[in-house]
Design a protein around this motif. Sequence first.
Motif, mmCIF file in Angstrom:
data_model
loop_
_atom_site.group_PDB
_atom_site.id
_atom_site.type_symbol
_atom_site.label_atom_id
_atom_site.label_comp_id
_atom_site.label_asym_id
_atom_site.label_seq_id
_atom_site.Cartn_x
_atom_site.Cartn_y
_atom_site.Cartn_z
ATOM 1 N N LYS A 1 0.858 -1.188 0.000
ATOM 2 C CA LYS A 1 0.000 0.000 0.000
ATOM 3 C C LYS A 1 0.890 1.231 0.000
ATOM 4 O O LYS A 1 1.891 1.277 0.714
ATOM 5 N N TYR A 2 0.502 2.209 -0.820
ATOM 6 C CA TYR A 2 1.130 3.530 -0.748
ATOM 7 C C TYR A 2 0.039 4.446 -0.195
ATOM 8 O O TYR A 2 -0.840 4.853 -0.950
ATOM 9 N N GLY A 3 0.042 4.704 1.095
ATOM 10 C CA GLY A 3 -1.058 5.462 1.708
ATOM 11 C C GLY A 3 -2.340 4.672 1.530
ATOM 12 O O GLY A 3 -2.400 3.478 1.868
ATOM 13 N N GLU A 4 -3.326 5.307 0.945
ATOM 14 C CA GLU A 4 -4.614 4.641 0.723
ATOM 15 C C GLU A 4 -4.578 3.735 -0.516
ATOM 16 O O GLU A 4 -5.413 2.859 -0.691
ATOM 17 N N LYS A 5 -3.599 4.006 -1.388
ATOM 18 C CA LYS A 5 -3.531 3.288 -2.671
ATOM 19 C C LYS A 5 -2.984 1.866 -2.478
ATOM 20 O O LYS A 5 -1.903 1.682 -1.914
ATOM 21 N N ILE A 6 -3.745 0.872 -2.927
ATOM 22 C CA ILE A 6 -3.257 -0.510 -2.864
ATOM 23 C C ILE A 6 -2.647 -0.837 -4.231
ATOM 24 O O ILE A 6 -3.362 -1.021 -5.209
ATOM 25 N N ALA A 7 -1.314 -0.876 -4.285
ATOM 26 C CA ALA A 7 -0.636 -1.116 -5.566
ATOM 27 C C ALA A 7 -0.631 -2.605 -5.904
ATOM 28 O O ALA A 7 -0.759 -2.992 -7.058
ATOM 29 N N VAL A 8 -0.479 -3.457 -4.870
ATOM 30 C CA VAL A 8 -0.514 -4.916 -5.052
ATOM 31 C C VAL A 8 -1.372 -5.475 -3.925
ATOM 32 O O VAL A 8 -1.166 -5.150 -2.755
ATOM 33 N N GLU B 1 -1.561 3.220 -23.169
ATOM 34 C CA GLU B 1 -0.277 2.630 -23.548
ATOM 35 C C GLU B 1 0.824 3.597 -23.163
ATOM 36 O O GLU B 1 0.616 4.787 -23.108
ATOM 37 N N LYS B 2 2.012 3.016 -22.924
ATOM 38 C CA LYS B 2 3.139 3.904 -22.638
ATOM 39 C C LYS B 2 3.586 4.580 -23.906
ATOM 40 O O LYS B 2 3.542 3.976 -24.955
ATOM 41 N N ASP C 1 12.031 -5.817 -16.695
ATOM 42 C CA ASP C 1 10.882 -4.910 -16.609
ATOM 43 C C ASP C 1 10.682 -4.262 -17.981
ATOM 44 O O ASP C 1 11.538 -3.502 -18.425
ATOM 45 N N GLU C 2 9.604 -4.579 -18.636
ATOM 46 C CA GLU C 2 9.278 -4.031 -19.971
ATOM 47 C C GLU C 2 10.494 -4.104 -20.902
ATOM 48 O O GLU C 2 10.948 -3.073 -21.421
ATOM 49 N N PRO C 3 11.044 -5.302 -21.154
ATOM 50 C CA PRO C 3 12.308 -5.379 -21.899
ATOM 51 C C PRO C 3 12.242 -4.892 -23.336
ATOM 52 O O PRO C 3 13.269 -4.550 -23.903
ATOM 53 N N GLY D 1 -0.057 -6.624 -17.739
ATOM 54 C CA GLY D 1 -1.080 -5.735 -17.204
ATOM 55 C C GLY D 1 -0.921 -4.344 -17.751
ATOM 56 O O GLY D 1 0.167 -3.970 -18.190
ATOM 57 N N PRO D 2 -1.999 -3.577 -17.737
ATOM 58 C CA PRO D 2 -1.907 -2.208 -18.224
ATOM 59 C C PRO D 2 -1.063 -1.335 -17.291
ATOM 60 O O PRO D 2 -0.690 -1.769 -16.194
ATOM 61 N N ASN D 3 -0.785 -0.122 -17.697
ATOM 62 C CA ASN D 3 -0.006 0.801 -16.863
ATOM 63 C C ASN D 3 -0.669 0.959 -15.497
ATOM 64 O O ASN D 3 -1.884 1.084 -15.405
ATOM 65 N N GLY D 4 0.151 0.946 -14.471
ATOM 66 C CA GLY D 4 -0.355 1.175 -13.118
ATOM 67 C C GLY D 4 -0.966 -0.053 -12.471
ATOM 68 O O GLY D 4 -1.533 0.020 -11.379
ATOM 69 N N ALA D 5 -0.839 -1.232 -13.117
ATOM 70 C CA ALA D 5 -1.485 -2.441 -12.590
ATOM 71 C C ALA D 5 -0.786 -2.992 -11.343
ATOM 72 O O ALA D 5 -1.383 -3.737 -10.567
ATOM 73 N N GLY D 6 0.489 -2.670 -11.169
ATOM 74 C CA GLY D 6 1.220 -3.174 -10.002
ATOM 75 C C GLY D 6 2.386 -4.076 -10.371
ATOM 76 O O GLY D 6 2.999 -4.704 -9.494
ATOM 77 N N LYS D 7 2.745 -4.134 -11.645
ATOM 78 C CA LYS D 7 3.815 -5.040 -12.090
ATOM 79 C C LYS D 7 5.170 -4.624 -11.504
ATOM 80 O O LYS D 7 5.868 -5.444 -10.923
ATOM 81 N N SER D 8 5.515 -3.336 -11.667
ATOM 82 C CA SER D 8 6.838 -2.892 -11.187
ATOM 83 C C SER D 8 6.926 -3.011 -9.671
ATOM 84 O O SER D 8 7.978 -3.399 -9.140
ATOM 85 N N THR D 9 5.847 -2.697 -8.985
ATOM 86 C CA THR D 9 5.863 -2.793 -7.517
ATOM 87 C C THR D 9 6.102 -4.244 -7.095
ATOM 88 O O THR D 9 6.872 -4.515 -6.166
ATOM 89 N N THR D 10 5.482 -5.176 -7.804
ATOM 90 C CA THR D 10 5.692 -6.603 -7.493
ATOM 91 C C THR D 10 7.162 -6.967 -7.703
ATOM 92 O O THR D 10 7.783 -7.620 -6.855
HETATM 93 N N1 LIG Z 1 6.314 5.212 -4.810
HETATM 94 C C1 LIG Z 1 5.008 5.271 -5.026
HETATM 95 N N2 LIG Z 1 4.215 6.089 -4.318
HETATM 96 C C2 LIG Z 1 2.890 6.140 -4.513
HETATM 97 N N3 LIG Z 1 2.225 5.391 -5.425
HETATM 98 C C3 LIG Z 1 2.951 4.551 -6.168
HETATM 99 C C4 LIG Z 1 4.377 4.450 -6.015
HETATM 100 N N4 LIG Z 1 4.814 3.516 -6.891
HETATM 101 C C5 LIG Z 1 3.728 3.069 -7.559
HETATM 102 N N5 LIG Z 1 2.616 3.690 -7.125
HETATM 103 C C6 LIG Z 1 1.248 3.439 -7.602
HETATM 104 O O1 LIG Z 1 0.985 2.049 -7.496
HETATM 105 C C7 LIG Z 1 0.258 1.592 -8.633
HETATM 106 C C8 LIG Z 1 1.037 0.459 -9.312
HETATM 107 O O2 LIG Z 1 2.190 0.998 -9.924
HETATM 108 P P1 LIG Z 1 3.275 0.114 -10.696
HETATM 109 O O3 LIG Z 1 4.369 1.032 -11.114
HETATM 110 O O4 LIG Z 1 3.622 -1.058 -9.882
HETATM 111 O O5 LIG Z 1 2.428 -0.335 -11.969
HETATM 112 P P2 LIG Z 1 2.934 -1.037 -13.300
HETATM 113 O O6 LIG Z 1 1.976 -2.142 -13.562
HETATM 114 O O7 LIG Z 1 4.356 -1.371 -13.218
HETATM 115 O O8 LIG Z 1 2.713 0.115 -14.363
HETATM 116 P P3 LIG Z 1 3.616 0.539 -15.631
HETATM 117 O O9 LIG Z 1 3.294 -0.460 -16.717
HETATM 118 O O10 LIG Z 1 3.079 1.895 -15.940
HETATM 119 O O11 LIG Z 1 5.041 0.550 -15.210
HETATM 120 C C9 LIG Z 1 0.033 2.796 -9.516
HETATM 121 O O12 LIG Z 1 -1.244 3.310 -9.242
HETATM 122 C C10 LIG Z 1 1.097 3.775 -9.077
HETATM 123 O O13 LIG Z 1 0.669 5.099 -9.256
#
Ligand SMILES: Nc1ncnc2c1ncn2[C@@H]1O[C@H](COP(=O)(O)OP(=O)(O)OP(=O)(O)O)[C@@H](O)[C@H]1O
Length: 314
Positions: free
Chosen positions: A13-20, A313-314, A160-162, A37-46
């Motif tokens: 969680k980033y504050g209220e936002k649940i990234a994964v 899309e990016k 990551d997005e190679p 997954g689409p942009n913002g899905a949580g891939k990079s955070t995982t």
């Molecule tokens: N450091 C951070 N602080 C706050 N929110 C974050 C942070 N990192 C990611 N998020 C949020 O968490 C969610 C998941 O982000 P993440 O980068 O994991 O997605 P992604 O699937 O990798 O997207 P992309 O394909 O655009 O890279 C998004 O809503 C993003 O805005």
Amino acid sequence: MNEIISIKGLTKKYGEKIAVDNLDLIINKGEVFGLLGPNGAGKSTTILMILGLTEPTEGSVFVCGHNSTNEPLLVKGKVGYLPDQVGFYENRTGLENLMFTAALNGKSRKEAREKAISLLEQVGLSYAANQKAGTYSRGMKQRLGLADVLIKDPEVIILDEPTLGIDPKGVQELLDLIRTLSKEQGITVMLSSHQLHQVQQICDRVGLFVNGNLLAEGTVDSLASQLFGEEGHQIKLKATLLTPPIIDEIKLIDGVRRVELDCNELSIWSDKESSLQPILEIIMTKGCRISSISQEHVGLDEIYQRYFEGAGEK
Ligand SMILES: Nc1ncnc2c1ncn2[C@@H]1O[C@H](COP(=O)(O)OP(=O)(O)OP(=O)(O)O)[C@@H](O)[C@H]1O
């Protein structure tokens, strides 16, 4: 050990936002797994949590038996990570860059040089070995990045997005290379992408992420049937003499979920592509004359439209 990456109840969680959100996933040795997954899905955070670069809010990740949160250095020793933007010393050649990484990883100068030359060949960059990295195209930099990751002899590589920003030919070459590495050297690969068709080409299994949730995981074929149920494959067939007993027989074929007859057109929904052959055998042995057949794969395009379009899309 077969389980190379083991993820349980992983949440960030980033504050209220649940990234994964409460992710469970196991990746086995030698698999090529696509985080899709689409942009913002949580891939990079995982990925960052797998690498031990960011702490989970809840849950755990183990890589080669090491806890990514408590033992990040041990995990780092096993995993090669290629971020979406690879950084090199632009004024040094490709060869020098690789030798530098090898030296940092404890290899002697001789060993470093031999390994770097062999890897440059493997990734198709021998011709540019003595060219400054700053002059490399994006595709060449990604290949150099892959060599840079491999020089550490990792058991797992995470990309990551190679293929971002590479032309179609370069994409194909890079994907083939990743697949070959995995299959010939038993390296486990995890890659993230929002390019559905690329992931389909090389991944053994795919996890579909949307809004931090793993909606489905499996082969692309099984994703289609998980997400669309009986409508995984649709066969349409026009033939003479189609009778209710024939339809009853077709309904018994493995994978067939639904059969409809409208005049002389038969529509069959199946969760297996292989259902077509036994269907044809039944129809032909009953003396029906087929005038047309089509098989639609309800899969990637439907998945794309439903989950990716509009996500940007990016
Ligand atoms: N450091 C951070 N602080 C706050 N929110 C974050 C942070 N990192 C990611 N998020 C949020 O968490 C969610 C998941 O982000 P993440 O980068 O994991 O997605 P992604 O699937 O990798 O997207 P992309 O394909 O655009 O890279 C998004 O809503 C993003 O805005």
